[in-house]
Design an enzyme around this catalytic site. Structure first.
Site, mmCIF file in Angstrom:
data_model
loop_
_atom_site.group_PDB
_atom_site.id
_atom_site.type_symbol
_atom_site.label_atom_id
_atom_site.label_comp_id
_atom_site.label_asym_id
_atom_site.label_seq_id
_atom_site.Cartn_x
_atom_site.Cartn_y
_atom_site.Cartn_z
ATOM 1 N N LYS A 89 24.085 20.623 -54.093
ATOM 2 C CA LYS A 89 22.789 20.272 -54.673
ATOM 3 C C LYS A 89 22.964 19.525 -55.992
ATOM 4 O O LYS A 89 22.362 18.480 -56.210
ATOM 5 C CB LYS A 89 21.957 21.535 -54.942
ATOM 6 C CG LYS A 89 21.311 22.118 -53.703
ATOM 7 C CD LYS A 89 20.385 23.242 -54.127
ATOM 8 C CE LYS A 89 19.947 24.069 -52.940
ATOM 9 N NZ LYS A 89 19.267 25.289 -53.363
ATOM 10 N N ALA A 101 19.380 19.344 -47.187
ATOM 11 C CA ALA A 101 18.403 20.197 -46.515
ATOM 12 C C ALA A 101 18.986 21.578 -46.269
ATOM 13 O O ALA A 101 20.167 21.709 -45.962
ATOM 14 C CB ALA A 101 17.994 19.563 -45.193
ATOM 15 N N ASN A 102 18.172 22.587 -46.419
ATOM 16 C CA ASN A 102 18.551 23.954 -46.083
ATOM 17 C C ASN A 102 19.893 24.374 -46.636
ATOM 18 O O ASN A 102 20.718 24.954 -45.962
ATOM 19 C CB ASN A 102 18.584 24.141 -44.569
ATOM 20 C CG ASN A 102 17.191 24.165 -44.024
ATOM 21 O OD1 ASN A 102 16.513 25.165 -44.101
ATOM 22 N ND2 ASN A 102 16.750 23.043 -43.487
ATOM 23 N N CYS A 103 20.114 24.008 -47.864
ATOM 24 C CA CYS A 103 21.398 24.283 -48.483
ATOM 25 C C CYS A 103 21.441 25.721 -48.957
ATOM 26 O O CYS A 103 20.496 26.211 -49.551
ATOM 27 C CB CYS A 103 21.543 23.361 -49.676
ATOM 28 S SG CYS A 103 23.215 22.996 -50.031
ATOM 29 N N ILE A 104 22.563 26.408 -48.652
ATOM 30 C CA ILE A 104 22.662 27.785 -49.127
ATOM 31 C C ILE A 104 23.629 27.896 -50.292
ATOM 32 O O ILE A 104 24.423 27.018 -50.510
ATOM 33 C CB ILE A 104 23.058 28.768 -48.011
ATOM 34 C CG1 ILE A 104 23.912 28.069 -46.953
ATOM 35 C CG2 ILE A 104 21.800 29.312 -47.372
ATOM 36 C CD1 ILE A 104 24.390 28.950 -45.845
#
Lengths: 104, 149, 115
Positions: A89, A101-104
C-alpha cells in the site's frame, strides 16, 4: 504539491501527475526519506503496473522483487523495513499507483 | 429446472451427511437476469429445513445493483430489493455487496460517500459493503457455495 | 483451504465479467487459496496475441496474463482443438486439455465460479 489531487488516503487522483520529485513529497508526508533501496522498489512497482495493469498485493510483490532483485531482497521483512506497515500500500502510494485491491 | 425442485435435489443429496452450511454468490443483474429472484426463492426453500444454515449471501458483479435504495419499481411489480431486506430482517442472514463492484456502480454507503466527497449515498438498509476477502472467508466457513448468475 | 476454478466464458469486451472474474481470482490468490482458471467461448478472445485495444475497451486485461505467475496462478486451461483458438496466435501459457479431461476438470474443484 498544492495543485496535485490526492484522495483521502493520499493516493493520486490522476496517475499521470506522478514524477520522481512528487514521490519525494509523498514520501515526506509519510515521514520517509527515499534511498536507493526505496527507489529500486518504486521503479519495480511502476514497471509491474505498466506491464500487468494491477498494483500487486504483498505476495506477488515479494515474488516480483525476488525475481528482479534477488532472493535476499524478495522477503517481506526487507520490504517492511523500507515501507513500514503495509509495503504494497505504502509503496504504491509513493509510486503513484492505485491502491492494491483487498490488500491484507 | 424450477428452483424448488433444485432445492430438493440439492438438499436430498446431502440428507445422509451432516447439516449443510450454505452461502450464496449472486452475480446476475437484477434487471437483466433472474439471479436475485432465484437466489431468494432458493434461500426461502432452504430455510424450511431447520438443519441447514445460511452463512451469508455475497452479491458481486451487476448483482450489487440489488442494494440501490433509490430504485422505484412500478407499484404493481414485485420489489425484489424489499423482499431481500425482509428476508434478512427475519432470518438475520448477512447480505454483503462487493465494495469494489458497488462503488463503481454508484452503490455508496455513508463512509464511501465521505471518502469520495459525494453529496449523497444510495445503499439500501439490510445490505453492507464488504471486500472480496469476506467472500473468501465465507468460502472457508461453509460446506457449499451456490452461484446464481 | 479450498481449491477453486474460475471459469471465464464471457467476452472481455462486452461486459465487466472477465475483469471481475479475474479480480476474484487475484483476491483468492492473495489470501493464499489455490485457484486455477479456465477459458471457453467468447472469453478465449482474451488470449489472442497482438491485441490493440483503446481506452474505451476498458483496461488491457490481457496484460494481466503474464502477471498471473506472481500470484501463483499457474494452471490456465483451455480445451484443445477449439475452433476459436485453432488458427490464431494465443498466449503461450495455457494448458490445452482433451475433451475428456476438459469435462472432468469441473468436478475436480470444491468451488467453480463462472463469469
Amino acid at each position: 504539491m498544492d495543485h496535485i489531487g490526492v484522495d483521502e488516503e493520499g493516493y493520486l487522483l490522476n496517475l499521470a501527475d506522478w514524477t520522481p520529485e512528487l514521490a519525494n513529497t509523498l514520501a515526506a508526508q509519510e515521514s520517509l526519506i527515499l534511498t536507493e533501496m526505496h527507489w529500486e522498489i518504486i521503479f519495480l512497482l511502476r514497471d509491474f503496473y505498466q506491464k500487468f495493469e494491477v498494483s500487486p498485493a504483498m505476495r506477488p510483490l515479494v515474488k516480483a522483487v525476488s525475481k528482479e532483485l534477488g532472493a535476499e531482497k524478495g522477503r517481506s521483512i526487507y520490504l517492511m523495513k523500507l515501507f513500514p506497515g503495509s509495503p504494497p500500500k505504502l509503496a504504491a502510494k509513493i509510486a503513484g499507483l492505485p491502491k492494491p485491491a483487498n490488500c491484507i | 429446472m424450477r428452483p424448488f425442485l433444485l432445492v430438493n435435489l440439492l438438499l436430498n443429496c446431502n440428507k445422509a451427511q451432516n447439516p449443510m452450511h450454505y452461502a450464496l454468490l449472486v452475480t446476475g443483474s437484477p434487471y437483466q437476469t433472474k439471479a436475485c429472484h432465484s437466489a431468494l426463492k432458493f434461500l426461502k426453500a432452504a430455510l424450511l429445513n431447520k438443519e441447514n444454515t445460511l452463512e451469508g449471501v455475497f452479491f458481486y458483479e451487476d448483482a450489487v445493483l440489488i442494494g440501490n435504495a433509490l430504485t422505484q419499481p412500478p407499484r404493481d411489480e414485485f420489489d425484489v430489493r424489499k423482499a431481500w431486506v425482509e428476508l434478512t430482517n427475519e432470518h438475520k442472514i448477512p447480505l454483503y455487496l462487493c465494495i469494489a463492484a458497488s462503488v463503481r456502480r454508484g452503490i455508496i454507503n455513508e463512509t464511501e460517500s465521505q471518502r469520495y466527497e459525494l453529496p449523497q449515498h444510495s445503499l439500501s438498509e439490510g445490505f453492507q459493503l464488504e471486500g472480496l476477502g469476506t467472500f473468501v472467508e465465507l468460502m472457508n466457513s461453509t460446506t457449499k457455495i451456490i452461484q446464481f448468475r | 483451504m479450498t481449491n477453486t476454478l474460475i471459469h471465464l466464458s464471457s467476452s472481455p469486451y462486452s461486459s465487466l465479467a472477465c475483469k471481475e472474474g479475474l479480480d476474484l481470482a487475484l483476491v483468492l490468490a492473495t489470501f493464499e487459496q489455490p485457484v486455477d482458471l479456465c477459458f471457453s467461448g467468447a472469453a478465449l478472445s482474451l488470449l489472442y496475441n497482438h491485441q490493440q485495444t483503446t481506452k474505451e475497451d476498458g483496461k488491457h486485461l490481457y496484460k494481466l496474463l503474464d502477471g498471473l505467475e506472481f500470484y501463483d496462478i499457474d494452471n490456465i486451461y483451455i480445451e484443445r482443438d477449439n475452433e476459436l483458438t485453432k488458427e490464431v496466435d494465443i498466449w503461450p501459457g495455457t494448458k490445452a486439455l482433451d475433451q475428456k479431461d476438459w469435462y472432468a476438470l469441473f468436478s475436480q474443484y470444491q468451488h467453480v465460479f463462472r463469469f
